[in-house]
Design a protein around this motif. Sequence first.
Motif, PDB file in Angstrom:
ATOM      1  N   TRP A  53       0.716  -1.106   0.029  1.00  0.00           N
ATOM      2  CA  TRP A  53       0.061  -0.020   0.021  1.00  0.00           C
ATOM      3  C   TRP A  53       0.878   1.422   0.086  1.00  0.00           C
ATOM      4  O   TRP A  53       2.163   1.278   0.374  1.00  0.00           O
ATOM      5  CB  TRP A  53      -0.854   0.132   1.233  1.00  0.00           C
ATOM      6  CG  TRP A  53      -1.783  -1.103   1.345  1.00  0.00           C
ATOM      7  CD1 TRP A  53      -1.552  -2.578   1.796  1.00  0.00           C
ATOM      8  CD2 TRP A  53      -3.136  -1.037   0.946  1.00  0.00           C
ATOM      9  NE1 TRP A  53      -2.563  -3.383   1.614  1.00  0.00           N
ATOM     10  CE2 TRP A  53      -3.543  -2.712   1.255  1.00  0.00           C
ATOM     11  CE3 TRP A  53      -4.183  -0.115   0.635  1.00  0.00           C
ATOM     12  CZ2 TRP A  53      -5.262  -2.833   0.914  1.00  0.00           C
ATOM     13  CZ3 TRP A  53      -5.304  -0.685   0.290  1.00  0.00           C
ATOM     14  CH2 TRP A  53      -5.917  -1.894   0.567  1.00  0.00           C
ATOM     15  N   GLU A  54       0.152   2.422  -0.384  1.00  0.00           N
ATOM     16  CA  GLU A  54       0.757   3.662  -0.537  1.00  0.00           C
ATOM     17  C   GLU A  54      -0.213   4.669   0.115  1.00  0.00           C
ATOM     18  O   GLU A  54      -1.236   4.605   0.040  1.00  0.00           O
ATOM     19  CB  GLU A  54       1.276   4.211  -1.901  1.00  0.00           C
ATOM     20  CG  GLU A  54       2.103   3.220  -2.602  1.00  0.00           C
ATOM     21  CD  GLU A  54       2.166   3.720  -3.868  1.00  0.00           C
ATOM     22  OE1 GLU A  54       1.491   4.223  -4.493  1.00  0.00           O
ATOM     23  OE2 GLU A  54       3.155   3.444  -4.579  1.00  0.00           O
ATOM     24  N   ARG A  55       0.509   5.567   1.232  1.00  0.00           N
ATOM     25  CA  ARG A  55      -0.321   6.471   2.064  1.00  0.00           C
ATOM     26  C   ARG A  55      -0.086   7.795   1.338  1.00  0.00           C
ATOM     27  O   ARG A  55       0.815   8.599   1.135  1.00  0.00           O
ATOM     28  CB  ARG A  55       0.186   6.285   3.476  1.00  0.00           C
ATOM     29  CG  ARG A  55      -0.869   6.931   4.324  1.00  0.00           C
ATOM     30  CD  ARG A  55      -0.567   6.942   6.009  1.00  0.00           C
ATOM     31  NE  ARG A  55      -1.374   7.532   6.695  1.00  0.00           N
ATOM     32  CZ  ARG A  55      -2.466   6.965   7.295  1.00  0.00           C
ATOM     33  NH1 ARG A  55      -2.917   5.672   6.729  1.00  0.00           N
ATOM     34  NH2 ARG A  55      -3.361   7.459   7.722  1.00  0.00           N
ATOM     35  N   ASP A  56      -1.467   8.504   1.007  1.00  0.00           N
ATOM     36  CA  ASP A  56      -1.473   9.659   0.618  1.00  0.00           C
ATOM     37  C   ASP A  56      -2.103  10.550   1.723  1.00  0.00           C
ATOM     38  O   ASP A  56      -3.605  10.224   1.880  1.00  0.00           O
ATOM     39  CB  ASP A  56      -2.137   9.759  -0.639  1.00  0.00           C
ATOM     40  CG  ASP A  56      -2.148  11.128  -1.178  1.00  0.00           C
ATOM     41  OD1 ASP A  56      -1.588  12.111  -0.582  1.00  0.00           O
ATOM     42  OD2 ASP A  56      -2.600  11.441  -2.338  1.00  0.00           O
ATOM     43  N   GLY A  57      -1.600  11.405   2.511  1.00  0.00           N
ATOM     44  CA  GLY A  57      -2.513  12.165   3.700  1.00  0.00           C
ATOM     45  C   GLY A  57      -2.744  11.249   4.549  1.00  0.00           C
ATOM     46  O   GLY A  57      -1.994  10.419   5.119  1.00  0.00           O
ATOM     47  N   GLY A  84      10.282  11.001   2.411  1.00  0.00           N
ATOM     48  CA  GLY A  84       9.040  11.622   2.833  1.00  0.00           C
ATOM     49  C   GLY A  84       7.800  10.724   2.641  1.00  0.00           C
ATOM     50  O   GLY A  84       6.698  10.907   2.992  1.00  0.00           O
ATOM     51  N   ASP A  85       7.943   9.655   1.556  1.00  0.00           N
ATOM     52  CA  ASP A  85       6.830   9.028   1.452  1.00  0.00           C
ATOM     53  C   ASP A  85       6.497   7.780   2.607  1.00  0.00           C
ATOM     54  O   ASP A  85       7.452   7.543   3.164  1.00  0.00           O
ATOM     55  CB  ASP A  85       6.910   8.151   0.127  1.00  0.00           C
ATOM     56  CG  ASP A  85       6.892   8.943  -1.252  1.00  0.00           C
ATOM     57  OD1 ASP A  85       6.551  10.113  -0.787  1.00  0.00           O
ATOM     58  OD2 ASP A  85       7.012   8.283  -2.336  1.00  0.00           O
ATOM     59  N   LYS A 145      17.389   9.115   0.939  1.00  0.00           N
ATOM     60  CA  LYS A 145      16.244   9.486   1.254  1.00  0.00           C
ATOM     61  C   LYS A 145      15.744   8.620   2.360  1.00  0.00           C
ATOM     62  O   LYS A 145      16.169   7.669   2.717  1.00  0.00           O
ATOM     63  CB  LYS A 145      15.317   9.134   0.170  1.00  0.00           C
ATOM     64  CG  LYS A 145      15.491   7.798  -0.305  1.00  0.00           C
ATOM     65  CD  LYS A 145      14.532   7.571  -1.621  1.00  0.00           C
ATOM     66  CE  LYS A 145      14.452   6.281  -2.073  1.00  0.00           C
ATOM     67  NZ  LYS A 145      13.809   6.298  -3.568  1.00  0.00           N
ATOM     68  N   ARG A 146      14.534   9.115   3.053  1.00  0.00           N
ATOM     69  CA  ARG A 146      13.848   8.365   4.076  1.00  0.00           C
ATOM     70  C   ARG A 146      12.508   8.022   3.665  1.00  0.00           C
ATOM     71  O   ARG A 146      11.777   8.638   3.108  1.00  0.00           O
ATOM     72  CB  ARG A 146      13.846   9.436   5.396  1.00  0.00           C
ATOM     73  CG  ARG A 146      15.122   9.665   5.952  1.00  0.00           C
ATOM     74  CD  ARG A 146      14.826  10.902   7.107  1.00  0.00           C
ATOM     75  NE  ARG A 146      14.371  11.938   6.339  1.00  0.00           N
ATOM     76  CZ  ARG A 146      13.847  13.034   6.897  1.00  0.00           C
ATOM     77  NH1 ARG A 146      13.546  12.956   8.446  1.00  0.00           N
ATOM     78  NH2 ARG A 146      13.271  14.031   6.311  1.00  0.00           N
ATOM     79  N   VAL A 147      12.038   6.528   3.931  1.00  0.00           N
ATOM     80  CA  VAL A 147      11.014   6.029   3.700  1.00  0.00           C
ATOM     81  C   VAL A 147      10.483   5.786   4.929  1.00  0.00           C
ATOM     82  O   VAL A 147      10.940   4.504   5.509  1.00  0.00           O
ATOM     83  CB  VAL A 147      11.101   4.929   2.270  1.00  0.00           C
ATOM     84  CG1 VAL A 147       9.669   4.238   2.291  1.00  0.00           C
ATOM     85  CG2 VAL A 147      11.710   5.422   1.064  1.00  0.00           C
TER      86      VAL A 147
END
Length: 229
Positions: free
Chosen positions: A36-40, A58-59, A97-99
Motif C-alpha cells: 500500500w501507499e499512503r497519501d495524507g 517523505g513517502d 532519502k527516508r521512507v
Amino acid sequence: MTRRVRVRAVLLLAAFLLPAGAGQAQAAGYRYWSFWERDGGHWSYATQGPSTARPADGDVQGFRFAVSEDSRNAKQPRGTADFATICARTPARHDGKRVALVLDFGTRADAPSGETPPGPRTACARVSPDATTAEALAAVAGPLRYDTNALLCAIAGYPRQGCGEQVTTAGKDAGAGAAPGSSSASSASPFSSRKSSGDGPSVGLLAGAAGVAALAVAAVWQARRRRHG
C-alpha cells in the motif's frame, strides 16, 4: 408420472446442479502480503510491486498480511502514524532519502496454522536516492523471503512457511494459488500469469453443469417426440 411432471423434474435437476457445483468451487481468498501507499490520511493499493516502486523522501508505504479475495477487498494496514512520527528520529541527509514503512502482520485469524503474528510496527528506512521499496524494506525488516516467481512471501521472517496460498471457506489451506494484487518483487499483480479460481467457479465445472442442462433439454425433446410420434 405424466409427461409434464417428468419434464419439470428434469429441468429442476439441471437448475439445481449448476449453482451447487459453482458454490463448491469458490474459496474465501488468499493469504498474502499486500502493498500500500499512503497519501495524507488515506491508503491506496500500490500500482507497482515493491521492487519497481521508487518512493521519494517523505513517502509512507505499508504492508498488510491477511486473507483477502482480491485487491478490491484487501485489508489495509492498521494505524495512523504519519511520516513525521515514524521518521522523527531519523534526520534527513543529502546523500539519501527516508521512507516510512508501516508493517501490519495481521490477526491470528489470518495466520497460517501454528503461527502467531507479531504485533504491528513502523520503521524509518534511510536508503540511497534511487532505492526501491523492496530495498527500503530489506534495510529495516529482514529477513525477507521470496518464492521462485519473486513474490514477497515473508517480512521479518513472518510467516515461516507458505506464500500466497488459497484458503477455503473453512479456513484451511487449499494449496498454492493466485492472490490477485499481492506484493510481488516484479509487479503489483504477480499472479497475473496464474488462473485464479477465487472469483468464481472453474471452467471445467461450468462446462459439466452446462452438459447436465443440455442433457435435460434433450430428454425433454425425446419425451415430446415419443408423445407425438
